[in-house]
Scaffold this motif. Structure first.
Motif, mmCIF file in Angstrom:
data_model
loop_
_atom_site.group_PDB
_atom_site.id
_atom_site.type_symbol
_atom_site.label_atom_id
_atom_site.label_comp_id
_atom_site.label_asym_id
_atom_site.label_seq_id
_atom_site.Cartn_x
_atom_site.Cartn_y
_atom_site.Cartn_z
ATOM 1 N N GLN A 53 0.084 14.490 -0.283
ATOM 2 C CA GLN A 53 -0.293 13.789 0.954
ATOM 3 C C GLN A 53 -0.404 14.747 2.141
ATOM 4 O O GLN A 53 0.148 14.500 3.219
ATOM 5 N N LYS A 54 -1.119 15.857 1.900
ATOM 6 C CA LYS A 54 -1.123 16.943 2.903
ATOM 7 C C LYS A 54 -1.697 16.519 4.249
ATOM 8 O O LYS A 54 -1.109 16.801 5.297
ATOM 9 N N ALA A 55 -2.850 15.818 4.224
ATOM 10 C CA ALA A 55 -3.494 15.460 5.501
ATOM 11 C C ALA A 55 -2.595 14.520 6.295
ATOM 12 O O ALA A 55 -2.375 14.705 7.499
ATOM 13 N N LEU A 56 -2.038 13.519 5.608
ATOM 14 C CA LEU A 56 -1.191 12.538 6.305
ATOM 15 C C LEU A 56 0.078 13.202 6.845
ATOM 16 O O LEU A 56 0.484 12.967 7.985
ATOM 17 N N LYS A 57 0.686 14.062 6.041
ATOM 18 C CA LYS A 57 1.917 14.727 6.495
ATOM 19 C C LYS A 57 1.644 15.659 7.679
ATOM 20 O O LYS A 57 2.475 15.786 8.576
ATOM 21 N N VAL A 63 2.610 13.928 15.206
ATOM 22 C CA VAL A 63 2.926 12.715 15.985
ATOM 23 C C VAL A 63 4.441 12.492 16.076
ATOM 24 O O VAL A 63 4.963 12.105 17.118
ATOM 25 N N LYS A 64 5.161 12.754 14.980
ATOM 26 C CA LYS A 64 6.601 12.474 14.940
ATOM 27 C C LYS A 64 7.445 13.690 15.319
ATOM 28 O O LYS A 64 8.678 13.578 15.407
ATOM 29 N N ASN A 65 6.789 14.835 15.447
ATOM 30 C CA ASN A 65 7.504 16.058 15.803
ATOM 31 C C ASN A 65 8.608 16.412 14.786
ATOM 32 O O ASN A 65 9.742 16.702 15.143
ATOM 33 N N ALA A 245 -3.291 4.996 7.089
ATOM 34 C CA ALA A 245 -2.154 5.470 7.895
ATOM 35 C C ALA A 245 -2.588 6.636 8.782
ATOM 36 O O ALA A 245 -2.236 6.702 9.964
ATOM 37 N N LEU A 246 -3.395 7.527 8.210
ATOM 38 C CA LEU A 246 -3.888 8.688 8.966
ATOM 39 C C LEU A 246 -4.728 8.233 10.159
ATOM 40 O O LEU A 246 -4.569 8.727 11.283
ATOM 41 N N GLU A 247 -5.599 7.261 9.920
ATOM 42 C CA GLU A 247 -6.441 6.754 11.020
ATOM 43 C C GLU A 247 -5.586 6.126 12.115
ATOM 44 O O GLU A 247 -5.843 6.318 13.301
ATOM 45 N N ALA A 248 -4.562 5.377 11.707
ATOM 46 C CA ALA A 248 -3.693 4.736 12.712
ATOM 47 C C ALA A 248 -3.033 5.791 13.599
ATOM 48 O O ALA A 248 -2.902 5.603 14.812
ATOM 49 N N LEU A 249 -2.662 6.907 12.990
ATOM 50 C CA LEU A 249 -1.976 7.967 13.751
ATOM 51 C C LEU A 249 -2.887 8.632 14.784
ATOM 52 O O LEU A 249 -2.414 9.270 15.716
ATOM 53 N N SER A 250 -4.200 8.474 14.581
ATOM 54 C CA SER A 250 -5.099 9.068 15.576
ATOM 55 C C SER A 250 -5.427 8.068 16.686
ATOM 56 O O SER A 250 -6.215 8.356 17.577
ATOM 57 N N ARG A 251 -4.840 6.868 16.598
ATOM 58 C CA ARG A 251 -5.069 5.876 17.666
ATOM 59 C C ARG A 251 -3.736 5.467 18.279
ATOM 60 O O ARG A 251 -3.371 4.286 18.318
ATOM 61 N N VAL A 252 -3.014 6.453 18.759
ATOM 62 C CA VAL A 252 -1.668 6.203 19.293
ATOM 63 C C VAL A 252 -1.709 5.265 20.501
ATOM 64 O O VAL A 252 -0.821 4.437 20.700
ATOM 65 N N ASP A 253 -2.800 5.365 21.304
ATOM 66 C CA ASP A 253 -2.883 4.498 22.494
ATOM 67 C C ASP A 253 -2.933 3.022 22.101
ATOM 68 O O ASP A 253 -2.310 2.170 22.742
ATOM 69 N N GLU A 254 -3.663 2.736 21.016
ATOM 70 C CA GLU A 254 -3.760 1.350 20.528
ATOM 71 C C GLU A 254 -2.388 0.851 20.055
ATOM 72 O O GLU A 254 -1.959 -0.263 20.348
ATOM 73 N N PHE A 255 -1.704 1.749 19.328
ATOM 74 C CA PHE A 255 -0.352 1.446 18.836
ATOM 75 C C PHE A 255 0.577 1.132 20.010
ATOM 76 O O PHE A 255 1.315 0.141 19.997
ATOM 77 N N GLU A 256 0.496 1.964 21.055
ATOM 78 C CA GLU A 256 1.406 1.765 22.200
ATOM 79 C C GLU A 256 1.108 0.468 22.934
ATOM 80 O O GLU A 256 2.017 -0.238 23.372
ATOM 81 N N LYS A 257 -0.176 0.144 23.049
ATOM 82 C CA LYS A 257 -0.579 -1.082 23.752
ATOM 83 C C LYS A 257 -0.039 -2.323 23.031
ATOM 84 O O LYS A 257 0.546 -3.217 23.633
ATOM 85 N N ARG A 258 -0.225 -2.307 21.701
ATOM 86 C CA ARG A 258 0.255 -3.450 20.897
ATOM 87 C C ARG A 258 1.772 -3.567 20.977
ATOM 88 O O ARG A 258 2.326 -4.649 21.085
ATOM 89 N N ARG A 259 2.421 -2.396 20.882
ATOM 90 C CA ARG A 259 3.886 -2.400 20.930
ATOM 91 C C ARG A 259 4.375 -2.941 22.275
ATOM 92 O O ARG A 259 5.296 -3.764 22.329
#
Ligand code: PMP
Length: 343
Positions: A53-57, A63-65, A245-259
């Motif tokens: 899972q190289k690309a996702l990791k 993102v997770k530092n 999952a990879l695509e979701a990680l590139s849309r952090v602003d969307e994630f934050e808005k929903r959260r």
């Protein structure tokens, strides 16, 4: 800083496993002629997924530092729970500690793997009973690990004193942070280099809104990560799961808005619920749900089901409590309207 000898804790058969590898690991992308895995040469999803899972990791690491080599990806965190038992607990011999009321899969997975559980209930304010936990681990050498859930499901609160536990507990400490994206400042992920016996689990199922995709993760020292990698089925996370999952990680602003919407709705729902006579208490929550004490949990649960609103009846775990997930503003309003008709 605490360094525990991880290898001493591992079941010998797991320690002896060789990591999965293939000549394909040397290629990136799809270059080369692949005639080694009995795949079908036609189609678009004909190839097995990348077992590493190289690309996702790589993206998760950013993102997770958390360093790449300290990330494990599972088919949901439920798979990670199962793998942890398999790595550290000998079936029919070893045991683990759980602290109810808490997430049910720790017990289900222990039963499947024939692992005995010590149940050490949370205190009346839903915190760990550290003294009892340490005493149990000290007097029973079969105890290999403990699951702690923070924020805890179903109570919603985060656990204090986790560092005290890490300083004193000699087995593996699994901190399940499925809900931590709703209160990211409380994550223990920055402590994985301080405590070699700590495993932090997180998931895409909650704040990332991808429960249907089945991607969970663990952060830990490199030794534990390589044990998880050796023990998992090679292709545990599908190409589609990895991509979504990879695509979701590139849309952090969307994630934050929903959260943020969910957090606002949690406050609104708590305020409106507290005005109802059937509601006796609303427990503070750091997650995307509320534990609510009502006059009669069984009756209210059943009446809501009749009205096609499903909440979780937690009466058996916490007397007269239901657990309510925060929905959309419209769903929350409907729930409130239905509850207002109950007396
Ligand atoms: N841990 C906790 C505390 C949970 O509540 C849940 C899901 N309800 C999970 C883990 C499972 O997560 P996943 O969907 O990643 O398997």
């Amino acid at each position: 800083m605490r360094t525990v000898d991880i290898e001493k804790m591992v079941r010998p058969n797991i320690l002896a496993l060789k990591p999965y590898s293939s000549a394909r690991d040397e290629f990136s992308g799809n270059e080369g002629i692949f005639l080694d895995a009995n795949e079908n040469p036609y189609g678009t999803l004909n190839r097995y997924p990348d077992p590493h899972q190289k690309a996702l990791k790589t993206k998760l690491s950013e993102v997770k530092n958390v360093p790449f080599n300290q990330i494990f990806i599972g088919n949901g965190s439920d798979e990670v729970i199962d793998l942890i038992y398999r790595i550290f607990c000998e079936p029919g011999k070893d045991s683990a500690i759980v602290c109810p009321p808490t997430y049910g899969m720790y017990e289900v997975s222990a039963n499947i793997n024939h692992i005995q559980l010590h149940e050490i209930p949370l205190t009346s304010d839903f915190q760990l009973d550290i003294e009892k936990i340490l005493q149990t681990a000290e007097t029973d050498s079969s105890v290999k690990l403990i699951f702690v859930c923070s924020p805890n499901n179903p109570t919603g609160n985060r656990l204090d004193n986790l560092e005290k536990l890490l300083e004193n507990f000699n087995g593996i400490v699994v901190a399940d942070e499925a809900y931590v994206d709703f209160c990211p400042e409380y994550s223990l992920k920055s402590k994985i280099n301080k405590y070699s016996h700590l495993i932090v689990m997180q998931t895409f199922s909650k704040a990332w809104a991808l429960a249907g995709v089945r991607v969970g993760m663990a952060f830990a020292g490199e030794k534990i990560i390589s044990l998880l990698d050796k023990t998992k089925p090679p292709y545990n996370v599908s190409i589609i799961n990895q991509q979504v999952a990879l695509e979701a990680l590139s849309r952090v602003d969307e994630f934050e808005k929903r959260r943020d919407t969910i957090l606002q709705q949690r406050a609104y729902l708590a305020e409106e619920l507290s005005k109802l006579e059937i509601v006796k208490k609303i427990y503070p929550s750091d997650a995307n749900f509320l534990l609510v004490e009502v006059s009669d949990a069984n009756r209210i649960y059943n009446e809501l089901v009749q009205k096609k609103v499903i909440v979780r009846n937690r009466n058996r775990q916490v007397t007269n409590c239901v657990r309510i997930t925060i929905g959309t503003p419209g769903e929350n309003e409907e729930l409130l309207n239905k509850l207002r008709t109950l007396v």
